[in-house]
Design an enzyme around this catalytic site. Structure first.
Site, PDB file in Angstrom:
ATOM      1  CD  GLU A 114      37.552  26.539  38.496  1.00  0.00           C
ATOM      2  OE1 GLU A 114      37.853  27.673  38.441  1.00  0.00           O
ATOM      3  OE2 GLU A 114      38.005  25.513  38.619  1.00  0.00           O
ATOM      4  CG  ASP A 168      38.552  29.733  35.870  1.00  0.00           C
ATOM      5  OD1 ASP A 168      38.321  30.187  37.233  1.00  0.00           O
ATOM      6  OD2 ASP A 168      39.346  28.924  35.632  1.00  0.00           O
ATOM      7  CB  ILE A 191      40.810  32.935  41.007  1.00  0.00           C
ATOM      8  CG1 ILE A 191      40.166  34.138  41.509  1.00  0.00           C
ATOM      9  CG2 ILE A 191      42.319  32.996  41.015  1.00  0.00           C
ATOM     10  CD1 ILE A 191      40.484  34.242  43.195  1.00  0.00           C
ATOM     11  CG  ASP A 192      42.847  29.609  34.861  1.00  0.00           C
ATOM     12  OD1 ASP A 192      42.754  28.690  35.235  1.00  0.00           O
ATOM     13  OD2 ASP A 192      43.330  29.903  33.793  1.00  0.00           O
ATOM     14  CB  THR A 199      42.250  28.225  42.385  1.00  0.00           C
ATOM     15  OG1 THR A 199      41.290  28.948  41.751  1.00  0.00           O
ATOM     16  CG2 THR A 199      41.915  28.570  43.990  1.00  0.00           C
ATOM     17  CG  ASP A 242      40.678  25.485  32.858  1.00  0.00           C
ATOM     18  OD1 ASP A 242      40.638  26.476  33.953  1.00  0.00           O
ATOM     19  OD2 ASP A 242      40.508  24.625  32.897  1.00  0.00           O
TER      20      ASP A 242
END
Ligand code: IPD
Length: 267
Positions: A72, A88, A90-91, A93, A217
């Protein structure tokens, strides 16, 4: 977290090592200055997103030198194996930046047709490790995952999310949301698409829908849902595509109702 994985698979074992270590990074910054930047007025970036991505990219490059990667926060390279990691760091954020406890690290491995073949989603705060390998089932820690058997849309709990371009498509989002609120038990929004989807796999939600999504995602979580017996598709019911922004993840019984509610609320 030192319990063994329930699927014996060398790539999964290696990935588990990387993702558990990566999970320490967002926890380290959780109660400190997260050095928040804005990618847009509503799309945030923290120091933990950047450090976690750097860590995972280094790890995957070392462990799987022939695979490509798409992440990402900007890392992208091609490989020679035909496989690619889609990550990702941190999905969720926005949730993370505000200290709301719903964020994950997500890593999916896709083949040359962009089909997910292996996926892992880690919720580091609650030490929940979700994982699946194609045709081998899906698990959370030691527990085998199975979507719900809820057959009544009116009694279903549905997850959704609101994409970063929401201000441009607000009327459509609100009409759809209202229609779901009228026709289901209720709606939940964690702020992490991969978490919403693994919650479908686990049976905490009966279904989930969202538009405006990106491959990082959904690449890992989509496989976890299908391996738990669920259906993942586009809004018109056609095959899921990680590069297409519309996604439905559902138990098989109410999937047609989700399609219908989406169609009925189209502007
Ligand atoms: C976002 C989250 C959110 C969803 C957005 C995504 P990020 O990912 O998954 O739930 O509504 O569409 O972009 O930016 O936190 O990695």
């Amino acid at each position: 977290m030192d319990q063994p994985l329930q699927i014996q698979h060398p790539i999964l074992e290696t990935l588990k090592r990387g993702i558990l270590s990566a999970g320490e990074i967002p926890l380290k910054y959780l109660n400190t200055d997260k050095q928040i930047e804005n990618k847009s007025p509503v799309n945030l970036l923290t120091i933990a997103d950047k450090e976690t991505e750097e860590f995972l990219v280094d790890f995957l490059k070392t462990e799987f030198p022939h695979d490509g990667l798409l992440a990402e926060e900007g890392h992208e390279y091609t490989g020679t194996s035909g496989f690619r990691w889609v990550i990702d760091p941190i999905d969720g954020t926005t949730s993370y930046a505000h200290g709301f406890p719903a964020f994950t690290i997500s890593a999916g491995r896709i083949d040359e047709n962009n089909h997910p073949v292996l996926g892992m989603v880690y919720q580091p705060l609650y030490k929940e490790l979700y994982y699946a390998v194609k045709n081998s089932g899906a698990w959370m820690n030691q527990r085998k995952l199975q979507v719900t058997e809820q057959k009544e849309i009116a009694s279903s709990l549905i997850g959704t999310g609101f994409p970063y371009n929401r201000r441009e498509i607000m009327d459509q989002l609100m009409k759809r949301l209202a229609h779901f609120l009228h026709n289901t038990h209720d709606i939940r929004r964690t702020g992490s698409a991969s978490l919403d989807m693994v919650y479908v796999a686990m049976g905490r939600l009966d279904a989930y829908y969202e538009t405006g999504l990106h491959p990082w995602d959904t690449a890992a979580a989509a496989l976890i849902v299908t391996e738990a017996g669920g259906i993942v598709s586009k809004f018109d019911g056609s095959n899921f595509d990680i590069f297409y922004p519309e996604t439905i993840a559902s138990n098989p019984y109410i999937h047609s109702d989700i399609l219908r509610l989406i169609k009925e609320s189209k502007i």
